[in-house]
Design a protein around this motif. Structure first.
Motif, PDB file in Angstrom:
ATOM      1  N   GLU A 118       0.792  -1.236   0.000  1.00 14.27           N
ATOM      2  CA  GLU A 118       0.000   0.000   0.000  1.00 14.27           C
ATOM      3  C   GLU A 118       0.823   1.285   0.000  1.00 14.27           C
ATOM      4  OE1 GLU A 118      -3.338   0.024  -0.324  1.00 14.27           O
ATOM      5  OE2 GLU A 118      -3.139  -2.156  -0.533  1.00 14.27           O
ATOM      6  N   HIS A 119       2.090   1.197   0.446  1.00 10.98           N
ATOM      7  CA  HIS A 119       2.901   2.415   0.511  1.00 10.98           C
ATOM      8  C   HIS A 119       4.389   2.107   0.338  1.00 10.98           C
ATOM      9  CE1 HIS A 119       3.059   1.122   4.763  1.00 10.98           C
ATOM     10  NE2 HIS A 119       4.237   1.705   4.785  1.00 10.98           N
ATOM     11  N   VAL A 120       5.140   3.192   0.103  1.00 11.28           N
ATOM     12  CA  VAL A 120       6.591   3.128  -0.056  1.00 11.28           C
ATOM     13  C   VAL A 120       7.203   4.115   0.927  1.00 11.28           C
ATOM     14  CG1 VAL A 120       8.496   3.619  -1.661  1.00 11.28           C
ATOM     15  CG2 VAL A 120       6.428   2.484  -2.497  1.00 11.28           C
ATOM     16  N   VAL A 121       8.283   3.711   1.592  1.00 12.79           N
ATOM     17  CA  VAL A 121       8.973   4.575   2.539  1.00 12.79           C
ATOM     18  C   VAL A 121      10.142   5.233   1.820  1.00 12.79           C
ATOM     19  CG1 VAL A 121      10.178   4.722   4.752  1.00 12.79           C
ATOM     20  CG2 VAL A 121       8.339   3.036   4.440  1.00 12.79           C
ATOM     21  N   LEU A 122      10.194   6.569   1.904  1.00 15.80           N
ATOM     22  CA  LEU A 122      11.273   7.350   1.292  1.00 15.80           C
ATOM     23  C   LEU A 122      12.060   8.059   2.370  1.00 15.80           C
ATOM     24  CD1 LEU A 122       9.366   9.018  -1.664  1.00 15.80           C
ATOM     25  CD2 LEU A 122      11.010   7.171  -1.806  1.00 15.80           C
ATOM     26  N   ASP A 123      13.374   8.144   2.181  1.00 18.86           N
ATOM     27  CA  ASP A 123      14.250   8.811   3.137  1.00 18.86           C
ATOM     28  C   ASP A 123      15.061   9.866   2.389  1.00 18.86           C
ATOM     29  OD1 ASP A 123      16.107   9.611   5.052  1.00 18.86           O
ATOM     30  OD2 ASP A 123      16.499   7.569   5.753  1.00 18.86           O
ATOM     31  N   GLY A 124      14.899  11.143   2.791  1.00 15.84           N
ATOM     32  CA  GLY A 124      15.607  12.250   2.163  1.00 15.84           C
ATOM     33  C   GLY A 124      16.948  12.556   2.800  1.00 15.84           C
ATOM     34  N   ASN A 125      17.363  11.772   3.776  1.00 12.25           N
ATOM     35  CA  ASN A 125      18.681  11.949   4.389  1.00 12.25           C
ATOM     36  C   ASN A 125      19.746  11.340   3.488  1.00 12.25           C
ATOM     37  OD1 ASN A 125      18.390  12.965   7.310  1.00 12.25           O
ATOM     38  ND2 ASN A 125      16.799  11.389   7.169  1.00 12.25           N
ATOM     39  N   HIS A 126      20.953  11.902   3.549  1.00 10.15           N
ATOM     40  CA  HIS A 126      22.085  11.263   2.880  1.00 10.15           C
ATOM     41  C   HIS A 126      22.270   9.902   3.548  1.00 10.15           C
ATOM     42  CE1 HIS A 126      26.183  10.317   1.762  1.00 10.15           C
ATOM     43  NE2 HIS A 126      26.055  11.194   0.783  1.00 10.15           N
ATOM     44  N   PRO A 127      22.630   8.865   2.801  1.00  7.32           N
ATOM     45  CA  PRO A 127      22.802   7.542   3.416  1.00  7.32           C
ATOM     46  C   PRO A 127      23.798   7.505   4.574  1.00  7.32           C
ATOM     47  CG  PRO A 127      22.793   7.363   1.031  1.00  7.32           C
ATOM     48  CD  PRO A 127      22.798   8.830   1.352  1.00  7.32           C
ATOM     49  N   LEU A 128      24.718   8.465   4.646  1.00  9.74           N
ATOM     50  CA  LEU A 128      25.698   8.492   5.734  1.00  9.74           C
ATOM     51  C   LEU A 128      25.367   9.534   6.804  1.00  9.74           C
ATOM     52  CD1 LEU A 128      28.963   8.042   3.627  1.00  9.74           C
ATOM     53  CD2 LEU A 128      27.710   6.297   4.927  1.00  9.74           C
ATOM     54  N   ALA A 129      24.176  10.108   6.758  1.00 12.42           N
ATOM     55  CA  ALA A 129      23.768  11.079   7.778  1.00 12.42           C
ATOM     56  C   ALA A 129      23.727  10.399   9.141  1.00 12.42           C
ATOM     57  CB  ALA A 129      22.399  11.659   7.435  1.00 12.42           C
TER      58      ALA A 129
END
Length: 173
Positions: A118-129
């Motif tokens: 039903e949904h997708v999780v998105l992360d706007g942080n840099h992968p190394l944050a």
């Protein structure tokens, strides 16, 4: 030639997390504008007056590198606004058309971290944050910067910048 601003440095490096696990290896050497926007401030500080062949190691706290992890940059979007083949690790420049989360920065790269029916999780942080890092740098060459490079303050066309991360509004140096 000694490294002094402005100049162009050719570097290789090994980037590790706080536990000594390899995160990235830059080899062959790549050029960066020294005295501008291409390198973290702590890396530039460690490189001042170095010459070809010198090596430095620098500990980088999150605020010295890719910033603290900002949980407000994570959102859940309806599955139907994504391509059918969406999968973990895919990245999108900005949120996809039809996204429903208000006030998310449009100029971010969002990484898919989970896909549900039903949904997708998105992360706007840099992968190394939020991660403490250690960078081991070798100076391979130093040259004078051209007028164009000095005016630009970056070699942005190199395709890579270690300073790329959260935007200036996210209190990252």
């Amino acid at each position: 030639m000694q490294i002094t601003a402005p100049c162009v440095v050719s570097l290789t490096w090994r980037l590790e997390d706080a536990q000594g696990q390899s995160v990235e290896v830059l080899d062959p050497p790549m050029e960066f504008f020294y005295g501008g926007e291409d390198l973290f401030a702590k890396v530039e500080e460690a490189l001042v007056d170095k010459v070809t062949g010198d090596e430095v190691s620098v500990a980088l706290e999150p605020e010295d590198a890719f910033g603290d992890y900002i949980s407000d940059l994570v959102c859940f979007e309806p599955r139907e606004v994504f391509p059918e083949n969406v999968e973990v690790g895919m990245q999108f420049e900005g949120l996809p058309e039809g996204a429903s989360t208000p006030d998310m920065p449009a100029d971010r790269i969002y990484t898919v971290t989970e896909v549900y029916p039903e949904h997708v999780v998105l992360d706007g942080n840099h992968p190394l944050a939020g991660i403490g890092l250690r960078i081991h740098v070798t100076v391979c060459d130093v040259r004078e910067a051209t007028e164009e490079e000095i005016e630009a303050g970056t070699l942005g066309d190199s395709g890579f910048s270690v300073a790329a991360g959260p935007g200036p509004d996210d209190q990252v140096h």
